[in-house]
Design a protein around this motif. Structure first.
Motif, PDB file in Angstrom:
ATOM      1  N   SER A 131       9.732  29.661 -39.491  1.00  0.00           N
ATOM      2  CA  SER A 131       9.512  31.084 -39.223  1.00  0.00           C
ATOM      3  C   SER A 131       9.160  31.844 -40.491  1.00  0.00           C
ATOM      4  O   SER A 131       8.195  32.623 -40.515  1.00  0.00           O
ATOM      5  N   GLN A 186       6.636  25.024 -32.522  1.00  0.00           N
ATOM      6  CA  GLN A 186       6.835  26.133 -31.589  1.00  0.00           C
ATOM      7  C   GLN A 186       7.040  27.456 -32.322  1.00  0.00           C
ATOM      8  O   GLN A 186       6.564  28.505 -31.873  1.00  0.00           O
ATOM      9  N   MET A 190       4.733  30.844 -31.962  1.00  0.00           N
ATOM     10  CA  MET A 190       5.299  32.140 -31.577  1.00  0.00           C
ATOM     11  C   MET A 190       4.819  33.261 -32.493  1.00  0.00           C
ATOM     12  O   MET A 190       4.742  34.424 -32.072  1.00  0.00           O
TER      13      MET A 190
END
Length: 296
Positions: A131, A186, A190
């Motif tokens: 992230s 993933q 996102m």
């Protein structure tokens, strides 16, 4: 704000908070998956060095293999994750300093690092790394677009240093996003809608730097999807056939809680198993290829 000063300020801020975490914090992985992937990579689970990390792209494992061969006593998996967080925080702090100026930029960079240092440094995990790497890369790419005309004043766009400064945000931004896609596919996906939405807000600047933007996005998407396809192909081999069959029900039992445990206990007893067997099934991930075997 001058490039070198902004970079120095950002490095000092991040080194300060990293030092606080190292001196006074209890550093550990934030997810049990990281423990098992690190052990799997080092061969601690009954295999030789195994770069196939299941949840993290195997490319990350292959990149660390030379370091493990040279210095096997060092936990390079953990160091790699910590370095990714430090690099991402430094990039974000640098952008804040460049865009907000020395005074407010330093305050915002210090505040940002203070708010998130404990979450990322003390309990580092692969999803968080993905992230923050993706976010830092996207911000740096956007920063490169809007600062195209600021690197070489007075029309001096042909000097070497000016060209390096103009290209560096795009190159490093794409590299950070690719690293983020490797750490957790993933999490990278996102962030893409927000990245695309952000580019729409600076569409005019994107058009001014259209060749850099087009080349950067082409490399990003081609590289990210190619690396993901490479990783997925590994687990389509016959060696992982049993794992693939076992993984889906394991996820349902181990990672979900939307089932009747009492009914499962009864079914387990009918199969000659016990509640302890069920508890182990829900609490452990079976990476060990020698100690734990698939029950047929």
């Amino acid at each position: 704000m001058p490039f070198k000063r902004a970079l120095t300020y950002s490095l000092v801020i991040n080194l300060f908070f990293l030092a606080l975490c190292l001196l006074f914090g209890d550093l550990k992985f934030g997810a049990i998956d990281d423990y098992f992937m690190a052990a799997r990579l080092t061969g601690a689970l009954g295999t030789d060095y195994n770069p196939h990390l299941i949840f993290v792209n195997a490319i990350y494992g292959y990149a660390l293999l030379p370091l493990y061969h040279l210095f096997p006593a060092i936990g390079w998996y953990y160091i790699g994750e910590m370095f990714s967080v430090f690099l991402s925080f430094t990039v974000i702090g640098f952008i804040l300093l460049q865009r907000c100026g020395e005074h407010w930029g330093a305050i915002l960079a210090a505040l940002f690092t203070a708010l998130f240092a404990s979450d990322f440094y003390l309990v580092v995990q692969f999803t968080q790394c993905a992230s923050i790497l993706s976010a830092a890369g996207m911000l740096l790419f956007a920063y490169g677009i809007i600062s195209q005309d600021c690197h070489a004043p007075n029309g001096a766009r042909n000097d070497v240093w000016g060209n390096i400064q103009a290209l560096a945000p795009f190159i490093l931004g794409v590299a950070l996003m690719l690293w983020g896609s490797v750490m957790r596919w993933q999490a990278f996906l996102m962030g893409l809608p927000f990245f695309c939405l952000g580019l729409l807000f600076i569409l005019r600047e994107c058009w001014s730097a259209k060749w850099h933007v087009i080349a950067g996005l082409a490399i990003l998407f081609a590289g990210a999807f190619s690396m993901h396809a490479f990783d997925q192909k590994i687990y389509q081999s016959p060696a992982y056939e049993a794992f693939n069959k076992f993984q889906s029900p394991r996820v349902i039992l181990g990672d979900k809680n939307n089932y009747n445990k009492n009914a499962v206990y009864e079914d387990a007893e009918e199969l000659g198993l016990s509640g302890k067997d069920f508890h182990l099934l829900t609490e452990w991930i079976f990476y060990d290829t020698k100690v734990l075997q698939l029950i047929v």
